[in-house]
Design a protein around this motif. Structure first.
Motif, PDB file in Angstrom:
ATOM      1  N   ALA A  30       0.836  -1.208   0.000  1.00 22.53           N
ATOM      2  CA  ALA A  30       0.000   0.000   0.000  1.00 22.53           C
ATOM      3  C   ALA A  30       0.864   1.248   0.000  1.00 22.53           C
ATOM      4  O   ALA A  30       0.541   2.252  -0.674  1.00 22.53           O
ATOM      5  CB  ALA A  30      -0.924  -0.016   1.221  1.00 22.53           C
ATOM      6  N   LEU A  31       1.978   1.233   0.734  1.00 23.07           N
ATOM      7  CA  LEU A  31       2.878   2.383   0.745  1.00 23.07           C
ATOM      8  C   LEU A  31       3.526   2.573  -0.618  1.00 23.07           C
ATOM      9  O   LEU A  31       3.733   3.705  -1.079  1.00 23.07           O
ATOM     10  CB  LEU A  31       3.942   2.207   1.826  1.00 23.07           C
ATOM     11  N   LEU A  45      -7.255  -1.536   3.917  1.00 22.67           N
ATOM     12  CA  LEU A  45      -8.395  -2.211   4.560  1.00 22.67           C
ATOM     13  C   LEU A  45      -8.080  -3.692   4.797  1.00 22.67           C
ATOM     14  O   LEU A  45      -8.403  -4.251   5.844  1.00 22.67           O
ATOM     15  CB  LEU A  45      -9.642  -2.049   3.689  1.00 22.67           C
ATOM     16  N   GLY A  46      -7.448  -4.325   3.795  1.00 16.68           N
ATOM     17  CA  GLY A  46      -7.012  -5.710   4.003  1.00 16.68           C
ATOM     18  C   GLY A  46      -5.984  -5.820   5.104  1.00 16.68           C
ATOM     19  O   GLY A  46      -5.991  -6.767   5.900  1.00 16.68           O
ATOM     20  N   VAL A  51      -4.638  -7.451  10.688  1.00 17.85           N
ATOM     21  CA  VAL A  51      -4.158  -7.077  12.028  1.00 17.85           C
ATOM     22  C   VAL A  51      -5.210  -7.386  13.089  1.00 17.85           C
ATOM     23  O   VAL A  51      -4.893  -7.852  14.195  1.00 17.85           O
ATOM     24  CB  VAL A  51      -3.765  -5.583  12.050  1.00 17.85           C
ATOM     25  N   LEU A  52      -6.488  -7.170  12.752  1.00 12.68           N
ATOM     26  CA  LEU A  52      -7.559  -7.503  13.696  1.00 12.68           C
ATOM     27  C   LEU A  52      -7.614  -9.005  13.961  1.00 12.68           C
ATOM     28  O   LEU A  52      -7.918  -9.442  15.079  1.00 12.68           O
ATOM     29  CB  LEU A  52      -8.900  -7.006  13.161  1.00 12.68           C
ATOM     30  N   LEU A  74     -18.463   1.775  10.848  1.00  9.87           N
ATOM     31  CA  LEU A  74     -18.188   3.212  10.873  1.00  9.87           C
ATOM     32  C   LEU A  74     -16.686   3.487  10.867  1.00  9.87           C
ATOM     33  O   LEU A  74     -16.222   4.452  10.237  1.00  9.87           O
ATOM     34  CB  LEU A  74     -18.840   3.845  12.108  1.00  9.87           C
ATOM     35  N   ALA A  75     -15.920   2.647  11.575  1.00 12.74           N
ATOM     36  CA  ALA A  75     -14.466   2.831  11.583  1.00 12.74           C
ATOM     37  C   ALA A  75     -13.888   2.620  10.197  1.00 12.74           C
ATOM     38  O   ALA A  75     -13.018   3.392   9.732  1.00 12.74           O
ATOM     39  CB  ALA A  75     -13.829   1.867  12.593  1.00 12.74           C
ATOM     40  N   LEU A  76     -14.362   1.598   9.491  1.00 12.61           N
ATOM     41  CA  LEU A  76     -13.863   1.372   8.128  1.00 12.61           C
ATOM     42  C   LEU A  76     -14.238   2.524   7.199  1.00 12.61           C
ATOM     43  O   LEU A  76     -13.422   2.954   6.360  1.00 12.61           O
ATOM     44  CB  LEU A  76     -14.428   0.046   7.603  1.00 12.61           C
TER      45      LEU A  76
END
Length: 566
Positions: A30-31, A45-46, A51-52, A74-76
């Motif tokens: 992503a970076l 998001l993935g 991590v979750l 809502l967090a996403l």
């Protein structure tokens, strides 16, 4: 579904390191793609989802409620709408802190190396990719730094992949040092803020400012390590901080020392509890103390009440502590621990009191039982004299008169000793008397019985405790004479260098093995008495420094011996 959740949670326990490695790989991609681009946000998001799944704070098999799912959605949505390089920096610091906290929970070098490599990658990614993007337009960052961060990640993640294969497990999945995680996050945050400070205050470029911040933080950590550990003449800062954290700012250790000192000097449990409560009432924030022990019905109180009360009960001790404000968890835990320790001291003092009372009652009972047994022997001697007088029928008044003159003085002496023992127990009961006089009195007292007497040693110069030898001889002779079959009984007195020894032997049947093993250790049932004669004789011998033992126990030879200890 529950079985599927449990299987998923079990799989995550063992595959957790690889899940974390995959999450960081997605972050790196992503970076490279650009974290704020649509593709970068999708990759992030993935990354957040993996991590979750890996995180050790909440169980992976836990079912989410509708409210939890709504908050998660809502967090996403917030991440997709308001994601920025600043939020990504904060997220990286928190993630590095959590991963760093796992380092302290794994003693194996291979597992520690895996997490260390991931922390190193995050440090390089945050300072080489995220910070330059955050400072774009504010400071000049060399183009080689993001390039170095991009290529540096490849060998680090590959090395972590090799080390991460054997990691994981049910015990390691939930292991996390929270304090270590906070320290990691704060140190990395200090490096980032320090770099910014050096840039804008000292007008340095970003690389030089980053190096200065790393050096400053490293020097501060080195200094902290030096003062943390104990040195010669210095206990170390770690000990002081540990005491402060454990005591919560309260005089916890001092109070425990005082209670231990009180337990040594206070005689009664009530006085011990009252003195401890007086010291507790002087604690900061404590307005009053109410307590009730097992010995008292009403509550005893010191100070005054308030609406903030902490009720505690341990054993027989019930305490209510009133404070100026609500008790925080740490002071409440300290008070609970302190009162638990006080309850143990109180219970020990109560037990000591009970044991003291039982010892006193046992001494009274033993004295009474010994005196009762002595009176029984005296009554039996008087009964034998009465039988001899009545059986004579006046045929030999001179013989009867001689028998009475020989026996009655000895009976009177023993009766007087027994009465003195009942009135006032003294050690003089076991004072020595001439052995020869006692030996002659024993033969006169049992003149009507068929006994064989033997003596050895210088009896004329020897002495013995008459009360002890009277008690033992009367018990042993009566038990031997009451055996069925009219056994022959032999009494032997030996005067030696350490003292006199008395043995009584008969040729009757042997004592049963089980009965012989407990004969002198506890009272035993008897057909002719209470069964405590030999037990009391053994205890009296022990108090006088003698030993009464069954020396021989076989058919035709049953011998008891009373001899000095040692």
């Amino acid at each position: 579904m529950p079985d599927l959740g449990r299987r998923t949670e079990r799989w995550l326990m063992y595959a957790g390191p690889l899940v974390l490695l995959l999450a960081l790989a997605l972050l790196h991609v992503a970076l490279l793609q650009g974290a704020l681009s649509p593709a970068g946000k999708a990759l992030l998001l993935g990354h957040f989802g993996l991590v979750l799944l890996w995180q050790p704070l909440v169980s992976g098999g836990r079912r989410l409620s509708w409210a939890g799912m709504l908050l998660f959605g809502l967090a996403l949505a917030g991440i997709g709408l308001w994601l920025s390089w600043g939020l990504l920096l904060l997220w990286g610091l928190m993630l590095a802190g959590v991963i760093g906290g796992k380092v302290f929970c794994h003693p194996a070098p291979r597992e520690r190396g895996f997490y260390w490599l991931l922390v190193v990658y995050l440090v390089v990614a945050l300072n080489g990719r995220v910070m330059p993007e955050l400072l774009e337009g504010l400071a000049e960052v060399p183009a080689v730094l993001p390039l170095f961060a991009n290529w540096f990640a490849l060998p680090v993640l590959l090395g972590a992949a090799v080390l991460g294969l054997p990691c994981g497990g049910a015990q390691a999945a939930d292991a996390l040092d929270v304090v270590g995680s906070l320290i990691f996050a704060l140190v990395l945050g200090g490096v980032a803020l320090g770099a910014l400070a050096f840039m804008f205050v000292a007008r340095s470029d970003y690389v030089w400012a980053l190096l200065q911040a790393l050096g400053s933080v490293a020097g501060a950590l080195l200094l902290m390590a030096l003062v943390w550990s104990p040195r010669k003449g210095f206990a170390g800062l770690g000990l002081a901080i540990s005491r402060r954290v454990l005591s919560g700012g309260q005089p916890f250790a001092h109070w425990l020392d005082e209670v231990a000192e009180l337990a040594l000097h206070e005689a009664s449990p009530e006085a011990l509890v009252r003195a401890a409560m007086e010291r507790l009432a002087g604690w900061p924030g404590v307005q009053g103390v109410f307590w009730r022990c097992a010995e008292t019905e009403a509550m005893t109180h010191l100070g005054k009440t308030s609406r903030h009360v902490l009720q505690l009960r341990h054993g027989t001790l019930e305490v209510a502590v009133y404070g100026q404000q609500a008790f925080a968890p740490t002071p409440a835990w300290h008070l609970d621990l302190m009162l638990r320790i006080l309850a143990e001291f109180h219970a020990a003092r109560l037990q000591a009191q009970r044991l003291q009372a039982l010892s006193f009652l046992r001494a009274v009972h033993e004295t009474g039982a010994r005196s009762t047994h002595e009176l029984k022997n005296l009554l039996q001697s008087l009964d034998a004299l009465c039988f001899a007088v009545l059986d004579d029928g006046g045929r030999n008044p001179a013989g009867v008169q001689a028998l009475l003159q020989g026996q009655l003085p000895e009976v009177r002496r023993r009766l007087d000793e027994t009465l003195q023992r009942i009135r006032r127990p003294r050690e003089e009961d076991l004072q020595p008397r001439p052995a020869l006089g006692w030996w002659q009195a024993l033969q006169a007292r049992h003149a009507e019985a068929v006994l064989r007497y033997q003596q050895a040693g210088p009896l004329a110069a020897a002495a013995l405790p008459a009360a002890l030898f009277d008690c033992v001889a009367d018990n042993l002779l009566r038990n031997a004479l009451e055996k069925s079959g009219a056994p022959a009984v032999q009494v032997r007195l030996v005067a030696g260098e350490q003292g006199c020894s008395l043995s009584v032997e008969d040729d009757g049947a042997a004592i049963e093995t089980e009965r012989a093993a407990s004969l002198l250790l506890r009272p035993l049932a008897s057909d002719t008495g209470l069964g405590i004669g030999l037990y009391q004789a053994g205890r009296l011998a022990e108090s006088a420094g003698y030993v009464l033992r069954l020396e021989e126990n076989r058919a035709g030879c049953v011998r008891f011996c009373l001899s000095p200890r040692g």
